[in-house]
Design an enzyme around this catalytic site. Structure first.
Site, PDB file in Angstrom:
ATOM      1  N   TYR A  77      13.935 -73.219  32.843  1.00 12.63           N
ATOM      2  CA  TYR A  77      13.095 -74.313  32.350  1.00 12.63           C
ATOM      3  C   TYR A  77      12.205 -73.772  31.243  1.00 12.63           C
ATOM      4  CZ  TYR A  77      13.366 -78.905  34.400  1.00 12.63           C
ATOM      5  OH  TYR A  77      13.746 -80.179  34.681  1.00 12.63           O
ATOM      6  N   GLU A  79       9.967 -76.109  29.146  1.00 15.44           N
ATOM      7  CA  GLU A  79       9.281 -77.246  28.508  1.00 15.44           C
ATOM      8  C   GLU A  79       8.167 -76.725  27.614  1.00 15.44           C
ATOM      9  OE1 GLU A  79       8.218 -79.882  31.689  1.00 15.44           O
ATOM     10  OE2 GLU A  79      10.280 -80.565  31.920  1.00 15.44           O
ATOM     11  N   ASP A 254      18.987 -90.063   9.195  1.00 15.01           N
ATOM     12  CA  ASP A 254      19.828 -89.601  10.298  1.00 15.01           C
ATOM     13  C   ASP A 254      21.129 -89.095   9.677  1.00 15.01           C
ATOM     14  OD1 ASP A 254      21.637 -89.339  12.345  1.00 15.01           O
ATOM     15  OD2 ASP A 254      21.057 -91.183  13.374  1.00 15.01           O
ATOM     16  N   THR A 283      22.967 -84.540  14.690  1.00 20.55           N
ATOM     17  CA  THR A 283      23.644 -83.904  15.811  1.00 20.55           C
ATOM     18  C   THR A 283      24.092 -82.552  15.276  1.00 20.55           C
ATOM     19  OG1 THR A 283      25.703 -84.935  15.122  1.00 20.55           O
ATOM     20  CG2 THR A 283      24.523 -86.005  16.916  1.00 20.55           C
ATOM     21  N   LYS A 286      29.106 -82.404  14.907  1.00 20.25           N
ATOM     22  CA  LYS A 286      30.082 -83.174  14.118  1.00 20.25           C
ATOM     23  C   LYS A 286      30.556 -82.301  12.954  1.00 20.25           C
ATOM     24  CE  LYS A 286      28.422 -87.701  15.567  1.00 20.25           C
ATOM     25  NZ  LYS A 286      27.027 -87.801  15.993  1.00 20.25           N
ATOM     26  N   ARG A 292      27.499 -79.380  21.226  1.00 23.91           N
ATOM     27  CA  ARG A 292      27.047 -80.768  21.353  1.00 23.91           C
ATOM     28  C   ARG A 292      25.524 -80.774  21.521  1.00 23.91           C
ATOM     29  NH1 ARG A 292      29.391 -85.324  21.799  1.00 23.91           N
ATOM     30  NH2 ARG A 292      31.369 -84.234  21.589  1.00 23.91           N
TER      31      ARG A 292
HETATM   32  N1  DSN Z   1      29.166 -91.525  18.765  1.00 27.53           N
HETATM   33  C1  DSN Z   1      28.869 -91.074  17.438  1.00 27.53           C
HETATM   34  C2  DSN Z   1      29.928 -91.438  16.489  1.00 27.53           C
HETATM   35  O1  DSN Z   1      31.076 -91.443  16.895  1.00 27.53           O
HETATM   36  O2  DSN Z   1      29.651 -91.705  15.340  1.00 27.53           O
HETATM   37  C3  DSN Z   1      27.557 -91.547  16.983  1.00 27.53           C
HETATM   38  O3  DSN Z   1      26.707 -91.677  18.036  1.00 27.53           O
END
Ligand code: DSN
Length: 497
Positions: A77, A79, A254, A283, A286, A292
């Site tokens: 943990y 935090e 974003d 994120t 991607k 992730r």
């Molecule tokens: N699920 C993601 C996507 O496929 O674009 C975005 O949250």
């Protein structure tokens, strides 16, 4: 069954394959506790290896990233944030978080990085609350002559809550390619804010900057949110920052989908949001090709607010994932990754052009990033039918709404294709043309069926079995040349599955 022992016996005296040995040892350990779970891990690799991945938001991270994620760090943990924890014994997690934040700042040229968010949605919540606290809560407290929320009266607290809940957010409409967390009514963001949406232009399918400027002046939002999960164009953040400044809006971007393209310099200058935005969220799994998770990048002015992600929104960070983020950011800060990022766009442009050549409708006719939006309504299909038919033929992708979609978000009129994963595998122009040909052939052979009431179904379809069999073979042929994690021999596991 002793998977590890069997492997060691089989390979005794041979050359050491560290990656395979590590994978076998991990599977062996899991299998001893739960063979079914071990089986699903191996089976997932087999599945991902045998289907062509065109999901625009997915990728394949490196084995070092995976190893950094799968270990005892999960037990801790932590935090708070590095150097300011609510738990004892966080020295190692402090080091991990500091390294990951520094790697992120170096990679993106950001002033500050917060690497704790568990996902992009978490990162957006952290950013929203940081902005609300800086621009609404803190001034309200100052007005009451207080610094500590716990010292104000219930009436004062109610006043602050009402003010926090009445702020305006201007974000991209889901149907135009925006994300759920950008003010879609079924998401908490739409309940947190008084939300307004902008759309792409009906004719061009792209953002209309004059219209955006006008909306900014009409709405005067606290937050001007840019970013998308299904938009094939470039965005000029330099000009949008000027517009945001004209109305005193905080510019938040974003960049979950295209962070890897920014990191690799394929989106640079005015197309690099980090250079202009007050806050960027992303994120890490991607185009960025990490574990992730999520992250917030911001200017110094927001740093102290962003660092309070816990207690505001998230609980304990995931130290193992932060460790993996540090590995991935370093991997992305290399000449190889720069080549990769440019190649993603090159491949998606080839994919789009080849589809158009085969008579398949592509939104805007091309793409400027990793996303290709295909219009299947023109073929008399819904996205759902097309998605399922292509999956049967060996391609994994997802259906997606198109701007002003008549079929709604469940059935949709479109498909969203993306090239991050196929580019990671090393595919290029030739494969993009072949993939486009397979997609076009399959889609043209799919016909909607009738439902029980005799109406044209939005879900059921028939597919030419000959086309299906041929497509599966063609996909197999491509994938045999571009093997996912080639170090790992899944055949070895056959007898345990
Ligand atoms: N699920 C993601 C996507 O496929 O674009 C975005 O949250």
């Amino acid at each position: 069954m002793d998977i590890l022992k069997d492997y060691l016996a089989k390979t005794a005296g041979g050359e050491l394959n560290r990656e395979m040995l590590t994978f076998v040892a991990n599977i062996d350990m899991v299998a001893r506790q739960n063979p079914t779970i071990a089986k699903t891990i191996v089976q997932e690799l087999i599945d991902q290896r045998s289907h062509l991945k065109l999901i625009a938001s997915e990728n394949f991270c490196s084995l070092p990233v995976q190893s950094a994620m799968g270990n005892l760090l999960t037990d801790k943990y932590a935090e708070g944030y590095a150097g300011n924890r609510f738990y004892a014994g966080c020295d190692n997690v402090d080091e991990i978080e500091r390294i990951a934040s520094k790697e992120a700042c170096d990679l993106f040229g950001a002033q500050h990085a917060y690497v704790q968010p568990h996902s992009g949605a978490d990162a957006n919540l952290v950013a929203f609350w940081a902005i609300l606290r800086k621009h609404v809560q803190t001034p309200a407290l100052e007005k009451f002559g207080e610094k500590n929320l716990l010292n104000i009266t219930n009436e004062q607290w109610d006043e602050i809550r009402a003010e926090m809940g009445n702020q305006k957010l201007l974000g991209m409409d889901l149907y135009s390619g925006g994300h759920l967390t950008h003010g879609y009514r079924h998401n908490a963001s739409a309940q947190m804010f008084d939300c307004y949406n902008y759309h792409v232009d009906k004719e061009t399918g792209l953002l209309d900057y004059d219209n955006l400027r006008q909306m900014l002046h009409e709405v005067k939002p606290l937050i001007f949110l840019i970013g998308f999960s299904a938009y094939p164009g470039n965005i000029d953040y330099a000009i949008l920052k000027q517009y945001a400044d004209e109305v005193g809006a905080v510019m938040m971007v974003d960049m979950a989908h295209f962070a890897g393209l920014v990191a690799g310099g394929a989106l640079s200058g005015k197309y690099n949001p980090v250079a202009y935005a007050d806050i960027c969220t992303t994120t890490t799994h991607k185009t960025l090709r990490g574990p992730r998770g999520g992250m917030v990048l911001c200017t110094e002015a927001y740093a102290e607010y962003v660092d309070k992600g816990c207690p505001h929104v998230i609980g304990g960070p995931l130290p193992h994932v932060m460790a993996a983020k540090a590995i991935a950011f370093k991997e992305a800060n290399t000449p190889e990754f720069k080549t990769y990022a440019h190649k993603i766009i090159e491949n998606s442009k080839h994919l789009a052009a080849s589809l158009v050549e085969k008579g398949i409708g592509v939104q805007t006719g091309t793409t400027e990033n990793h996303i290709v939006l295909v219009d299947v309504a023109a073929l008399g299909l819904t996205g759902r039918q097309a998605e399922n038919a292509l999956r049967e033929c060996g391609l994994t992708l997802n259906r997606n709404t198109l701007p002003f979609d008549a079929h709604g978000p469940w059935y949709t009129s479109g498909l969203r294709l993306g090239t991050p994963a196929t580019t990671t595998l090393g595919m290029g122009k030739e494969e993009m043309a072949e993939i486009a040909d397979i997609i076009a052939t399959v889609l043209k052979s799919v016909k909607p069926s009738l439902d029980k009431k005799g109406n044209v179904s939005k879900a059921r379809y028939t597919i030419d079995e000959g086309v299906k069999a041929a497509s599966i073979e063609r996909i197999k042929g491509i994938l045999s040349k571009f093997v996912l994690y080639p170090e790992i021999d899944t055949d070895f596991f056959a007898k345990y599955l």
